[in-house]
Design a protein around this motif. Structure first.
Motif, PDB file in Angstrom:
ATOM      1  N   LEU A 144      -1.672  -0.204   5.751  1.00  0.00           N
ATOM      2  CA  LEU A 144      -2.952   0.342   5.295  1.00  0.00           C
ATOM      3  C   LEU A 144      -3.238  -0.045   3.858  1.00  0.00           C
ATOM      4  O   LEU A 144      -4.330  -0.498   3.526  1.00  0.00           O
ATOM      5  CB  LEU A 144      -2.949   1.867   5.430  1.00  0.00           C
ATOM      6  N   MET A 145      -2.234   0.143   2.997  1.00  0.00           N
ATOM      7  CA  MET A 145      -2.467  -0.145   1.577  1.00  0.00           C
ATOM      8  C   MET A 145      -2.733  -1.626   1.362  1.00  0.00           C
ATOM      9  O   MET A 145      -3.605  -1.993   0.580  1.00  0.00           O
ATOM     10  CB  MET A 145      -1.261   0.279   0.755  1.00  0.00           C
ATOM     11  N   THR A 146      -1.965  -2.471   2.055  1.00  0.00           N
ATOM     12  CA  THR A 146      -2.145  -3.901   1.879  1.00  0.00           C
ATOM     13  C   THR A 146      -3.573  -4.310   2.248  1.00  0.00           C
ATOM     14  O   THR A 146      -4.163  -5.185   1.639  1.00  0.00           O
ATOM     15  CB  THR A 146      -1.129  -4.659   2.751  1.00  0.00           C
ATOM     16  N   ALA A 147      -4.128  -3.632   3.269  1.00  0.00           N
ATOM     17  CA  ALA A 147      -5.476  -3.986   3.714  1.00  0.00           C
ATOM     18  C   ALA A 147      -6.556  -3.258   2.916  1.00  0.00           C
ATOM     19  O   ALA A 147      -7.619  -3.822   2.624  1.00  0.00           O
ATOM     20  CB  ALA A 147      -5.621  -3.653   5.197  1.00  0.00           C
ATOM     21  N   LEU A 148      -6.300  -2.001   2.562  1.00  0.00           N
ATOM     22  CA  LEU A 148      -7.348  -1.181   1.950  1.00  0.00           C
ATOM     23  C   LEU A 148      -7.526  -1.422   0.464  1.00  0.00           C
ATOM     24  O   LEU A 148      -8.658  -1.442  -0.031  1.00  0.00           O
ATOM     25  CB  LEU A 148      -7.054   0.313   2.166  1.00  0.00           C
ATOM     26  N   VAL A 149      -6.423  -1.582  -0.256  1.00  0.00           N
ATOM     27  CA  VAL A 149      -6.520  -1.659  -1.715  1.00  0.00           C
ATOM     28  C   VAL A 149      -7.424  -2.810  -2.166  1.00  0.00           C
ATOM     29  O   VAL A 149      -8.311  -2.581  -2.996  1.00  0.00           O
ATOM     30  CB  VAL A 149      -5.112  -1.725  -2.358  1.00  0.00           C
ATOM     31  N   PRO A 150      -7.298  -4.021  -1.623  1.00  0.00           N
ATOM     32  CA  PRO A 150      -8.212  -5.093  -2.048  1.00  0.00           C
ATOM     33  C   PRO A 150      -9.674  -4.779  -1.772  1.00  0.00           C
ATOM     34  O   PRO A 150     -10.565  -5.359  -2.377  1.00  0.00           O
ATOM     35  CB  PRO A 150      -7.742  -6.304  -1.228  1.00  0.00           C
ATOM     36  N   ARG A 151      -9.937  -3.847  -0.841  1.00  0.00           N
ATOM     37  CA  ARG A 151     -11.329  -3.454  -0.572  1.00  0.00           C
ATOM     38  C   ARG A 151     -11.770  -2.262  -1.417  1.00  0.00           C
ATOM     39  O   ARG A 151     -12.857  -1.730  -1.239  1.00  0.00           O
ATOM     40  CB  ARG A 151     -11.480  -3.086   0.904  1.00  0.00           C
ATOM     41  N   LEU A 186      -8.100  -5.794  -8.022  1.00  0.00           N
ATOM     42  CA  LEU A 186      -7.708  -5.099  -6.792  1.00  0.00           C
ATOM     43  C   LEU A 186      -6.594  -5.828  -6.021  1.00  0.00           C
ATOM     44  O   LEU A 186      -6.216  -5.421  -4.925  1.00  0.00           O
ATOM     45  CB  LEU A 186      -8.919  -4.904  -5.875  1.00  0.00           C
ATOM     46  N   ALA A 187      -6.071  -6.919  -6.603  1.00  0.00           N
ATOM     47  CA  ALA A 187      -5.015  -7.657  -5.900  1.00  0.00           C
ATOM     48  C   ALA A 187      -3.810  -6.754  -5.661  1.00  0.00           C
ATOM     49  O   ALA A 187      -3.372  -6.007  -6.545  1.00  0.00           O
ATOM     50  CB  ALA A 187      -4.597  -8.861  -6.724  1.00  0.00           C
ATOM     51  N   PHE A 188      -3.266  -6.788  -4.455  1.00  0.00           N
ATOM     52  CA  PHE A 188      -2.096  -5.945  -4.132  1.00  0.00           C
ATOM     53  C   PHE A 188      -1.172  -6.708  -3.210  1.00  0.00           C
ATOM     54  O   PHE A 188      -1.534  -7.022  -2.075  1.00  0.00           O
ATOM     55  CB  PHE A 188      -2.552  -4.643  -3.471  1.00  0.00           C
ATOM     56  N   ALA A 189      -0.005  -7.060  -3.685  1.00  0.00           N
ATOM     57  CA  ALA A 189       0.985  -7.781  -2.874  1.00  0.00           C
ATOM     58  C   ALA A 189       2.379  -7.262  -3.213  1.00  0.00           C
ATOM     59  O   ALA A 189       3.104  -7.848  -4.001  1.00  0.00           O
ATOM     60  CB  ALA A 189       0.886  -9.278  -3.136  1.00  0.00           C
ATOM     61  N   PRO A 190       2.752  -6.105  -2.627  1.00  0.00           N
ATOM     62  CA  PRO A 190       4.048  -5.512  -2.966  1.00  0.00           C
ATOM     63  C   PRO A 190       5.200  -6.409  -2.528  1.00  0.00           C
ATOM     64  O   PRO A 190       5.103  -7.111  -1.525  1.00  0.00           O
ATOM     65  CB  PRO A 190       4.057  -4.206  -2.181  1.00  0.00           C
ATOM     66  N   VAL A 191       6.277  -6.415  -3.293  1.00  0.00           N
ATOM     67  CA  VAL A 191       7.412  -7.266  -2.964  1.00  0.00           C
ATOM     68  C   VAL A 191       8.674  -6.425  -2.798  1.00  0.00           C
ATOM     69  O   VAL A 191       8.822  -5.375  -3.396  1.00  0.00           O
ATOM     70  CB  VAL A 191       7.681  -8.314  -4.060  1.00  0.00           C
ATOM     71  N   ILE A 209       0.374   0.230 -17.960  1.00  0.00           N
ATOM     72  CA  ILE A 209      -0.226  -0.214 -16.700  1.00  0.00           C
ATOM     73  C   ILE A 209       0.895  -0.641 -15.746  1.00  0.00           C
ATOM     74  O   ILE A 209       1.716  -1.496 -16.078  1.00  0.00           O
ATOM     75  CB  ILE A 209      -1.198  -1.383 -16.940  1.00  0.00           C
ATOM     76  N   GLN A 210       0.941   0.005 -14.590  1.00  0.00           N
ATOM     77  CA  GLN A 210       1.993  -0.253 -13.599  1.00  0.00           C
ATOM     78  C   GLN A 210       1.361  -0.600 -12.271  1.00  0.00           C
ATOM     79  O   GLN A 210       0.249  -0.138 -11.972  1.00  0.00           O
ATOM     80  CB  GLN A 210       2.828   1.016 -13.402  1.00  0.00           C
ATOM     81  N   GLY A 211       2.091  -1.346 -11.433  1.00  0.00           N
ATOM     82  CA  GLY A 211       1.630  -1.598 -10.073  1.00  0.00           C
ATOM     83  C   GLY A 211       1.776  -0.343  -9.227  1.00  0.00           C
ATOM     84  O   GLY A 211       2.483   0.597  -9.590  1.00  0.00           O
ATOM     85  N   LEU A 212       1.101  -0.326  -8.071  1.00  0.00           N
ATOM     86  CA  LEU A 212       1.210   0.831  -7.169  1.00  0.00           C
ATOM     87  C   LEU A 212       2.636   0.995  -6.675  1.00  0.00           C
ATOM     88  O   LEU A 212       3.145   2.113  -6.561  1.00  0.00           O
ATOM     89  CB  LEU A 212       0.273   0.638  -5.962  1.00  0.00           C
ATOM     90  N   GLY A 213       3.279  -0.125  -6.337  1.00  0.00           N
ATOM     91  CA  GLY A 213       4.640  -0.075  -5.787  1.00  0.00           C
ATOM     92  C   GLY A 213       5.627   0.593  -6.724  1.00  0.00           C
ATOM     93  O   GLY A 213       6.260   1.587  -6.363  1.00  0.00           O
ATOM     94  N   PRO A 214       5.766   0.089  -7.961  1.00  0.00           N
ATOM     95  CA  PRO A 214       6.726   0.703  -8.881  1.00  0.00           C
ATOM     96  C   PRO A 214       6.399   2.168  -9.170  1.00  0.00           C
ATOM     97  O   PRO A 214       7.310   2.966  -9.417  1.00  0.00           O
ATOM     98  CB  PRO A 214       6.587  -0.142 -10.153  1.00  0.00           C
ATOM     99  N   PHE A 215       5.119   2.520  -9.154  1.00  0.00           N
ATOM    100  CA  PHE A 215       4.779   3.911  -9.460  1.00  0.00           C
ATOM    101  C   PHE A 215       5.048   4.837  -8.273  1.00  0.00           C
ATOM    102  O   PHE A 215       5.666   5.881  -8.417  1.00  0.00           O
ATOM    103  CB  PHE A 215       3.303   4.028  -9.871  1.00  0.00           C
ATOM    104  N   PHE A 216       4.585   4.425  -7.088  1.00  0.00           N
ATOM    105  CA  PHE A 216       4.684   5.331  -5.930  1.00  0.00           C
ATOM    106  C   PHE A 216       5.976   5.166  -5.140  1.00  0.00           C
ATOM    107  O   PHE A 216       6.494   6.124  -4.571  1.00  0.00           O
ATOM    108  CB  PHE A 216       3.512   5.098  -4.961  1.00  0.00           C
ATOM    109  N   HIS A 217       6.459   3.936  -5.036  1.00  0.00           N
ATOM    110  CA  HIS A 217       7.531   3.662  -4.063  1.00  0.00           C
ATOM    111  C   HIS A 217       8.645   2.840  -4.676  1.00  0.00           C
ATOM    112  O   HIS A 217       8.967   1.772  -4.177  1.00  0.00           O
ATOM    113  CB  HIS A 217       6.958   2.911  -2.852  1.00  0.00           C
ATOM    114  N   PRO A 218       9.265   3.305  -5.760  1.00  0.00           N
ATOM    115  CA  PRO A 218      10.278   2.466  -6.407  1.00  0.00           C
ATOM    116  C   PRO A 218      11.421   2.072  -5.465  1.00  0.00           C
ATOM    117  O   PRO A 218      11.929   0.961  -5.554  1.00  0.00           O
ATOM    118  CB  PRO A 218      10.781   3.339  -7.567  1.00  0.00           C
TER     119      PRO A 218
END
Lengths: 445, 245
Positions: A97-104, A249-254, A291-300
Motif C-alpha cells: 500500500l505504501m509503495t503505491a500510495l505514497v507517490p500519489r 513523494l519518491a518512496f523506495a524502502p530498502v 528529515i528522515q525517510g518513512l522507513g527509518p522513522f516508522f519501521h526501523p
C-alpha cells in the motif's frame, strides 16, 4: 500438513494450509471447513499462536491482493482538503500500500512497527501506531469490511453493526476478512520531520512524552538501564520542509541486511543486549527538524530481514501491555523490576495511547503501552510475566493478544471486561466454532 | 494448548491415583494447567488446588473401554495437552513363579493396558495436531533382570512400544515422552529395600515437567542412570545373571 508458528517462533503446530485467490474461493473453503475449524493468516507477524490452528485448516489470505484508491474532494467532511479511501483485499500488505500510495500523495491512516502486515491482520488485531494518541487505531478509520462468515455467506459490515466491532480486534474468530475500505491520510512528501532527544530515565521519558503534541511519538526504551530512552517525535514533512528536492513523494524502502538463517540460542544474552542498547542510546544524536525517510522513522526493524531468527531456535516472547493514564506507577514497577533482574530485553517500545475503538477485544485504551522482547529460554520468565499480568490487570490494563503467546486463560476476563459481550456476538455469528485458532483454545475465547 | 513457555492447560492421567501421576499433575497445575481428568479404578479423588478436576472410571485390564475414557476426557476438558500413562502393578518374582496366571495378568495391565490406552490417546493427539503422551517406563525394562523378570518383561515391552509410538507420531505435532525412573521409593515399593540410585515420585515428576517443557523424547531419573545403564547393557550375560537384585 505444514508446521506454523508466529513471528516469535515458539510453539509450532501443524495445519493444512489453503491459499484462496478470490472471495468466492475463500467462501468455499469456509463452507467446507474441517472438524478442527479454520483461521485466517496473513504474513505471520502476530508473535504468538493467533494464526495457527493445530490439526485444522489455516487460510493463507496473501493472494487476496486487489486494491483501488478512491479520491474525492472534501465530500461530507466540512473541510476543503481531499479525502481518499482505499478498498483493499485482506492480503494486501502495508508495504504494498505504501509503495503505491505514497507517490500519489497518500499514506495509511495507521502504520504499525512493520510494513509486513496485511490489511486483514491489521483489522483482526486492530493495530495501532505511533499516532494512536491522536488518531486512534486502524479500526477507527475503517468504513466497511467484507467478512466471510461461518455459514459461508459474504457480508459487508459497517460501523454500528455489532459483528463489525467484534471483528475489529477479534483475532479472526468471527470470520475471514476478504476486503476492507478505509480512509487515507494526504501527505505532501515521503519524508518525516523528526525531533530526537535522549532521556535519562523513565520519569523523564514519561514527562516529555506526556507534554508532546506531535502527531507521531515513540520512545525506544532501555529496560536494562532504568528506562533511559531515545525519544523520537515528528510529523509528515511538508513541501516547504524540502526545498530543492525534485521528487518529494519518491518512496523506495530498502532492506539493508538479512539476519543469518541460523543463530545459536543465547546469542542475545544480558551481555550482548546490554551492549546493543548502550550503542543504540549513544548513537542517537539529539536533533531538531531532522528529515528522515518513512522507513527509518516508522519501521526501523524492517531494514533487517528475518531479525526474529536472531533469538535462535527457542524463539522469544514479546510482552506488550497497556496501563491506563494515572497508572504510571505500574509501568514504573515493571520497568524497575526488569532493570533490577537484568532481563535481557532488547530496546522496549513505549508509546502513548489515546481513545480506543468500540471493538470489545480491541487492545488500545488511553494510557501507556510498553512492548518488550525476551528470549523464551530465559529462566524464571513464565513466573515473572505472570506477576506482571497481575499488576497490569490490577491497574485496569491488559496485554495485547496479537503479541501474546503465554497469557494464562484465566486472565482474559479481568483484562478484557467486555469479553462476554464479544462472546455473545461471536456465538450468534459462529454457533459451531468454525473459526478457531491455537490462541482461541489457549485463552478459551 | 501448550504455550510459548511450555505451560499447558489440560491433563489426562490414566491411573489417576498413582503417586507419580499426581505429583506430575500438581506441578503442571502450579505451572498454569487448569483442567485435569483423573482416570481411576476407584477410590477417593484427591483435591488439587487451583484446577478443575474430573474423575472418570478406568480399568487398565479392560482395553475395550479405553477409547471411551479418552472420548469422555475430551468432552470434559477439550483438547488434551498432556496425557500421562501412569498405572501399573508390581508383584514379586516369587509370587509370579507360584502363580503364572497372575503373572500373565500383570503383563496385561503393565503392557497391554498401556498399549490400548496409549493408542487411543495417540489417535486423539494426532487428530488435534498437538499434545504429549507421557509413558512411565522403568530401568527394569532397559535390561531385564532375573530378580524381577516378569515385571521387567512388561516394562521392556512398554518401553519399546512407547518409543515406536513416538516415532510413528513424528511430524504430526503429537509426541511421546518416555520416562525411565530407577527404583522409586513410594507407596508401590513400600517395604522393599531401595536399589542404588533410587529416586522419589517428586523427583520423577520434576524430570517429567522439565522434559515436557523442553520437548524431550526420553528422560532418565536420576539422570545418572543413563550412564550406568549404558554400561549395564554391555555387561556379559554370565555376570548380569549373578546380580543380586
Amino acid at each position: 500438513m505444514t508446521f506454523l508458528t508466529g513471528w516469535a517462533r515458539t510453539a509450532p503446530t501443524p495445519a493444512t494450509v489453503a491459499r484462496p485467490r478470490t472471495t468466492a474461493g475463500l467462501a468455499a473453503l469456509v463452507a467446507g471447513a474441517p472438524a478442527r475449524g479454520l483461521v485466517a493468516r496473513g504474513l505471520g507477524r502476530s508473535y504468538g499462536d493467533a494464526a495457527q490452528n493445530a490439526g485444522g485448516l489455516v487460510v493463507d489470505c496473501t493472494a487476496l491482493t486487489s486494491w483501488s484508491l478512491d479520491v474525492g474532494t472534501g465530500v461530507g467532511t466540512g473541510v476543503g482538503t481531499d479525502v481518499g479511501a482505499v478498498t483493499a483485499g485482506a492480503g494486501v500488505s502495508m508495504h504494498e500500500l505504501m509503495t503505491a500510495l505514497v507517490p500519489r500523495g497518500w499514506f495509511v491512516p495507521v502504520s504499525p512497527g512493520t510494513r509486513q502486515v496485511t490489511v486483514g491482520g491489521a483489522i483482526a488485531a486492530d493495530v495501532h501506531g505511533k499516532n494512536h494518541r491522536r488518531d486512534s487505531s486502524f479500526g477507527a478509520h475503517l468504513r466497511s469490511l467484507t467478512l466471510v462468515t461461518a455459514d459461508g455467506a459474504t457480508r459487508v459490515l459497517r460501523p454500528g453493526d455489532p459483528l463489525f466491532w467484534a471483528t475489529v480486534g477479534g483475532m479472526g474468530l468471527t470470520g475471514v476478512i476478504a476486503e476492507a475500505t478505509f480512509a487515507c491520510l494526504p501527505v505532501e512528501t515521503s519524508r518525516m520531520r523528526v525531533d530526537i532527544e535522549r532521556t535519562r530515565d523513565l520519569d523523564e521519558t514519561l514527562e516529555v512524552m506526556a507534554a508532546t503534541g506531535d502527531r507521531y511519538s515513540v520512545a525506544w526504551i532501555d529496560l536494562m538501564a532504568r528506562g533511559r530512552s531515545v525519544l523520537t517525535r515528528g510529523d509528515h514533512a511538508t513541501r516547504d520542509d524540502l526545498p530543492g528536492i525534485a521528487d518529494p513523494l519518491a518512496f523506495a524502502p530498502v532492506t539493508r541486511l538479512t539476519a543469518p538463517p541460523w543463530a545459536p540460542n543465547g546469542l542475545l544474552n544480558p551481555l550482548t543486549v546490554r551492549a546493543f542498547n548502550e550503542a543504540w542510546y549513544r548513537r542517537a544524536r539529539p536533533a531538531h527538524g531532522l528529515i528522515q525517510g518513512l522507513g527509518p522513522f516508522f519501521h526501523p526493524l524492517d531494514s533487517i530481514k528475518g531479525w526474529n531468527r536472531l533469538y535462535g531456535s527457542r524463539g522469544f516472547v514479546q510482552y506488550q501491555f497497556v496501563v491506563p493514564d494515572g497508572a504510571e506507577e505500574t509501568l514504573r514497577r515493571i520497568v524497575d523490576r526488569l532493570s533490577a533482574d537484568g532481563v535481557p530485553s532488547f530496546l522496549g517500545v513505549l508509546k502513548r495511547l489515546g481513545p480506543g475503538t468500540p471493538g470489545p477485544l480491541s487492545f488500545p485504551m488511553p494510557g501507556w503501552t510498553l512492548a518488550l522482547d525476551v528470549p523464551a529460554g530465559r529462566r524464571g520468565l513464565a513466573g515473572l510475566l505472570r506477576m506482571f499480568d497481575g499488576w497490569v490487570a490490577e491497574a485496569g490494563g491488559r496485554v495485547y493478544l496479537a503479541k501474546d503467546s503465554r497469557l494464562p486463560g484465566g486472565m482474559m476476563a479481568a483484562m478484557y471486561p467486555r469479553l462476554g459481550e464479544w462472546r455473545a456476538v461471536r456465538a450468534e455469528a459462529d454457533p459451531d466454532n468454525v473459526f478457531r485458532s491455537d490462541l482461541a483454545r489457549r485463552l478459551d475465547l | 494448548m501448550k504455550n510459548a513457555l511450555g505451560s499447558v492447560d489440560t491433563v489426562l492421567v490414566f491411573g489417576g491415583l498413582s503417586e507419580i501421576g499426581l505429583a506430575i499433575v500438581r506441578r503442571l497445575v502450579r505451572g498454569g494447567a487448569r483442567r485435569v481428568v483423573l482416570a481411576v479404578r476407584g477410590g477417593e479423588a484427591p483435591v488439587i488446588d487451583g484446577a478443575e478436576v474430573h474423575v472418570v472410571g478406568f480399568d487398565a485390564a479392560r482395553p475395550e473401554t479405553h477409547g471411551a475414557v479418552v472420548d469422555e476426557a475430551v468432552r470434559l476438558v477439550g483438547d488434551l495437552d498432556v496425557v500421562i500413562s501412569a498405572f501399573g502393578v508390581l508383584g514379586t518374582q516369587r509370587e509370579y513363579d507360584a502363580d503364572p496366571v497372575a503373572a500373565a495378568e500383570s503383563i496385561a495391565v503393565n503392557l497391554g493396558g498401556h498399549v490400548s490406552a496409549g493408542l487411543f490417546a495417540a489417535r486423539r493427539l494426532r487428530e488435534q495436531g498437538h499434545g504429549t503422551l507421557v509413558m512411565l517406563s522403568s530401568v527394569a525394562g532397559v535390561r531385564v533382570r532375573r530378580a524381577n523378570f516378569v515385571y521387567g518383561a512388561g516394562k521392556a515391552g512398554l518401553d519399546g512400544f512407547a518409543q515406536g509410538l513416538g516415532d510413528s507420531l513424528h511430524g504430526t505435532g503429537a509426541r511421546v515422552l518416555v520416562v525411565r525412573p530407577g527404583f522409586v521409593r513410594g507407596r508401590m515399593t513400600a517395604g522393599m529395600s531401595p536399589a542404588p540410585m533410587s529416586t522419589t515420585p517428586g523427583a520423577v515428576a520434576d524430570a517429567v515437567v522439565a522434559g515436557l517443557r523442553s520437548g524431550a523424547e526420553l528422560v532418565w531419573v536420576p539422570g545418572g542412570l543413563r550412564v550406568l545403564f549404558t554400561a549395564m547393557r554391555s555387561l556379559p550375560r554370565a555376570l548380569w545373571r549373578r546380580l543380586p537384585r
